[in-house]
Design a protein around this motif. Structure first.
Motif, short mmCIF file in Angstrom:
data_model
loop_
_atom_site.label_atom_id
_atom_site.label_comp_id
_atom_site.label_asym_id
_atom_site.label_seq_id
_atom_site.Cartn_x
_atom_site.Cartn_y
_atom_site.Cartn_z
N GLY A 48 0.84 -1.26 0.00
CA GLY A 48 0.06 -0.05 0.05
C GLY A 48 0.77 1.27 -0.03
N GLY A 51 2.06 2.69 -4.62
CA GLY A 51 1.09 2.95 -5.62
C GLY A 51 1.29 2.24 -6.95
N THR A 54 -1.90 1.00 -8.56
CA THR A 54 -3.20 1.67 -8.43
C THR A 54 -4.03 1.16 -9.78
OG1 THR A 54 -1.97 3.18 -7.51
CG2 THR A 54 -4.05 3.77 -8.54
N VAL A 62 -7.54 2.69 -6.13
CA VAL A 62 -7.13 1.76 -5.11
C VAL A 62 -5.91 0.96 -5.31
CG1 VAL A 62 -9.85 1.22 -4.81
CG2 VAL A 62 -8.25 -0.47 -5.79
N ASN A 63 -5.27 0.76 -4.17
CA ASN A 63 -3.94 -0.14 -4.22
C ASN A 63 -4.57 -1.62 -4.45
OD1 ASN A 63 -2.02 1.92 -3.79
ND2 ASN A 63 -2.66 1.72 -1.53
N LEU A 66 -3.54 -4.40 -2.18
CA LEU A 66 -4.29 -4.69 -0.94
C LEU A 66 -5.74 -5.08 -1.10
CD1 LEU A 66 -2.88 -1.76 1.31
CD2 LEU A 66 -2.23 -4.07 1.27
N PHE A 67 -6.13 -5.31 -2.07
CA PHE A 67 -7.52 -5.34 -2.48
C PHE A 67 -7.77 -6.97 -2.77
CE2 PHE A 67 -11.49 -5.07 -4.49
CZ PHE A 67 -12.21 -3.89 -4.10
N GLY B 31 -11.70 -2.43 4.99
CA GLY B 31 -11.12 -2.10 3.66
C GLY B 31 -9.61 -2.69 3.61
N ALA B 32 -9.34 -3.71 4.60
CA ALA B 32 -8.25 -4.71 4.44
C ALA B 32 -6.56 -3.70 4.31
CB ALA B 32 -8.01 -5.44 3.12
N TRP B 36 -4.54 -6.64 5.54
CA TRP B 36 -3.76 -7.65 4.45
C TRP B 36 -2.40 -7.31 4.54
CZ3 TRP B 36 -7.43 -10.17 2.79
CH2 TRP B 36 -7.29 -11.02 1.73
N VAL B 37 -1.94 -5.88 5.27
CA VAL B 37 -0.57 -5.78 5.30
C VAL B 37 -0.06 -7.02 6.43
CG1 VAL B 37 1.39 -4.24 6.18
CG2 VAL B 37 -0.73 -3.46 4.64
N ARG B 53 -17.62 -6.26 3.86
CA ARG B 53 -17.76 -5.58 2.54
C ARG B 53 -19.28 -5.75 1.69
NH1 ARG B 53 -11.78 -5.08 0.59
NH2 ARG B 53 -11.65 -2.97 0.08
N GLN B 106 -5.56 6.38 -2.36
CA GLN B 106 -5.80 4.94 -2.87
C GLN B 106 -6.12 4.35 -1.24
OE1 GLN B 106 -3.16 6.71 -3.85
NE2 GLN B 106 -2.27 5.42 -5.35
N VAL B 107 -5.19 4.73 -0.26
CA VAL B 107 -5.78 4.07 1.15
C VAL B 107 -7.15 4.56 1.63
CG1 VAL B 107 -4.91 3.98 3.57
CG2 VAL B 107 -3.19 3.43 1.58
N ASN B 109 -9.47 5.78 -0.19
CA ASN B 109 -10.65 5.05 -0.91
C ASN B 109 -11.16 3.82 -0.44
OD1 ASN B 109 -10.89 7.25 -2.57
ND2 ASN B 109 -9.80 6.47 -4.14
N VAL B 110 -10.57 3.23 0.30
CA VAL B 110 -10.78 1.63 0.97
C VAL B 110 -10.71 1.84 2.29
CG1 VAL B 110 -10.60 0.51 -1.26
CG2 VAL B 110 -8.66 0.70 0.18
#
Ligand SMILES: Cc1cc2nc3c(=O)[nH]c(=O)nc-3n(C[C@H](O)[C@H](O)[C@H](O)COP(=O)(O)OP(=O)(O)OC[C@H]3O[C@@H](n4cnc5c(N)ncnc54)[C@H](O)[C@@H]3O)c2cc1C
Ligand code: FES
Ligand code: FES
Lengths: 210, 331
Positions: A48, A51, A54, A62-63, A66-67, B31-32, B36-37, B53, B106-107, B109-110
């Motif tokens: 994360g 980027g 992305t 979104v990254n 991490l999704f 949002g993980a 997830w990390v 979700r 990006q972070v 957004n989730v």
């Protein structure tokens, strides 16, 4: 355990319905690269921070590292490969990135382009500061960022039909003309079109004249 | 990363049931962006991940009234939604700033507000900002709903009062009342994506005389094992006229009472010193001094006659930054 088995997910990538067999621990990044075979989206840190991975999910950046892949079910994903327009022309952002020297090694480029796309979709006329905020999650070791900000401004101007003004004030355009067609073009175009992992593609773009 | 079962319930009650059934081997994921990390690095090895979700109705930001009042935030609301909310920026500026300064777009957004609270990091930005507004957590458990003040939720780094199977449903932020001013300053070494070295939030509510302090909150991130409020310092301000001297005295007490530590991100003495510096700066930037007639009014462009880094009362479109990069933060 049944739940640990791979599952088929169905989602839309760059307008096309696709499916991919993914494990529960898969990320969207892996599903795109290993499942769908689109390798334009890059993995940098996997955490994360950088980027490079992305993509847009239902229009938001979104990254993808991490999704969770399983969460892509039913969603619409746009990757760097989807920026190129139906007629084969590059997106104004891609053109501007090349023209302004916003691409050097090209590794950050797919991610930077997608963050820029998300920004312009939401805010067609961003200030330099707003561009920096939108791209704060896209690390670039090469360009020093100035060229990226200039490229996004130029693309915005182009898309808003006010291009002349923007091009006129940029030292970037002149300085990077060589970069776009010359020394950097091999990797530059590869990064911009997401073709770094596809040697055939990369070499066709390598009209190195400088 | 080892395999695990991925469960995707469609109701909160269903998610609570899935978690309760599995006990310690299962973990919820929103949002993980934290989880997830941790899974990827091997720090966490759950046998099952229960995704929130698929549950409808948790991604909501609901103002009580168009012109003010309280706010309800669904646990699954991403920070980007709060960042983009003009209503929140107008009525709970510190909350909007805390959310806008977290991670990257990006972070944001989730990554969710609920995840930020439940992850219970000492640096949790939206959680620290929410401490200013006496937020209440609505928690769903196997036996139904219960409520808990946010201020009582944190136990230690990564530790909360959530019981096995319980999930955060929403955050209720009461109406702070008229004449309320707030500001959240995240102190980082650079302006880009970085966790706070420390952070300071302030919220002042003035009586109608626009002088007497009716309510005061000073919240601190990374100044204790959890986000905290500087109780003794904020109490010093209440019932008295707002003055710069009073705020500076309170800032000193907040610094003295803090439980700052040395870490690679910053030394304890520096963090303590920055509490003393940033509490008054946050009050200045909240606009409370202007309202109390202690500073000149801001012009339309948002810059006061006095200018400088401490001028803007509210973030301008060009400076949504809740961030005070250390480079520009030199007292
Ligand atoms: C690059 C990067 C930068 C970051 N920068 C910042 C920053 O500047 N400031 C900051 O504060 N954080 C930062 N974070 C951390 C993270 O993004 C936030 O803490 C975020 O709010 C976590 O939310 P999430 O929805 O992703 O939570 P998840 O990762 O899904 O969950 C986090 C934890 O909370 C639990 N949980 C989540 N939702 C619930 C619920 N409804 N009920 C019960 N338990 C729940 C999960 O089980 C898990 O233990 C950053 C992360 C990354 C990757
Ligand atoms: S690879 Fe996803 S953010 Fe670095
Ligand atoms: S990282 Fe090389 S061009 Fe950005």
């Amino acid at each position: 355990m049944a739940g640990m088995d791979k599952k088929n997910i169905h989602f839309v990538v760059n307008g096309d319905p696709v499916s991919a067999l993914v494990g529960p621990e898969w990320t969207l990044l892996r599903a795109l690269r290993d499942g769908v075979g689109l390798t334009g989206t890059k993995e940098g840190c996997g955490a994360g921070e950088c980027g490079a991975c992305t993509v847009l999910v239902d229009g938001t950046a979104v990254n993808s590292c991490l999704f969770p892949a399983l969460e892509a079910e039913g969603r619409s994903v746009t990757t760097v490969e989807g920026l190129t327009q139906a007629d084969g022309n590059l997106h104004p952002l891609q053109k501007a990135f090349i023209e302004y020297g916003a691409v050097q090694c090209g590794f950050c480029t797919p991610g930077a382009l997608m963050s820029s796309k998300a920004l312009l979709d939401q805010n067609p006329d961003p200030s330099a500061h707003q561009i920096k905020v939108a791209l704060a999650g896209n690390l670039c070791r090469c360009t020093g960022y100035t060229q990226i900000v200039e490229a996004v401004q130029a693309a915005a101007a182009e898309m808003n039909g006010t291009a002349a003004a923007a091009v006129g004030n940029g030292s970037g355009a002149a300085a990077s003309g060589a970069g776009a067609t010359g020394a950097a073009s091999d990797t530059a175009l590869a990064g911009v079109t997401g073709a770094v992992d596809q040697p055939s593609h990369a070499s066709t773009s390598g009209e190195v004249t400088a | 990363m080892a395999g695990f079962e991925y469960v995707r319930p469609t109701t909160l009650e269903g998610a609570v049931a899935e978690l309760s059934m599995r006990g310690d081997t299962a973990v919820a994921v929103a949002g993980a962006t934290d989880l997830w990390v941790n899974i990827r690095s091997g720090k966490m090895k759950p046998e099952a991940v229960v995704s929130l979700r698929g549950i409808a109705g948790l991604d909501v930001l609901t103002p009580e009234r168009a012109d003010g009042g309280g706010l309800t935030i669904g646990a699954m609301t991403p920070h980007g939604k709060v960042e983009d909310s003009a209503w929140t920026a107008a009525h709970f500026p510190a909350l909007q700033q805390g959310c806008a300064g977290l991670g990257s777009r990006q972070v944001r957004n989730v990554g969710t507000v609920g995840g930020n609270i439940c992850n219970a990091a000492p640096c949790a930005d939206s959680a620290t900002a929410l401490m200013l507004f006496d937020a209440t957590l609505v928690i769903q458990g196997p036996g139904g709903l219960r409520e808990l003040p946010l201020g009582e939720f944190f136990v230690g780094p990564g530790m909360t009062r959530l019981l096995k199977g319980e999930l955060l449903k929403e955050i209720r932020v009461p109406d702070p009342g008229a004449n309320t001013f707030s500001r959240y300053i995240k102190h980082t070494r650079r302006r880009g994506v970085e966790l706070a070295m420390m952070s300071v939030g302030v919220r002042l509510t003035l009586e109608d005389d626009m002088t007497t302090v009716k309510a005061a909150r000073i919240s601190l991130g990374v100044c204790a094992p959890t986000p905290t409020c500087a109780d003794r310092a904020q109490d010093m301000l209440v019932g008295k006229p707002l003055t710069r001297e009073a705020v500076e005295a309170a800032a000193l007490v907040a610094a003295e009472d803090s439980q700052v530590r040395d870490s690679w991100r910053g030394k304890a003495w520096y963090r303590r010193e920055m509490i003393r510096v940033l509490v008054p700066r946050a009050v200045e930037q909240s606009g409370a001094y202007v309202a109390a007639g202690l500073a000149p009014a801001l012009d339309d462009a948002g810059s006061a006659a006095s200018s400088g880094a401490s001028a803007p009362g509210a973030p301008t479109p060009d400076d949504p930054g809740a961030s005070s990069g250390a480079t520009e933060g030199g007292a």
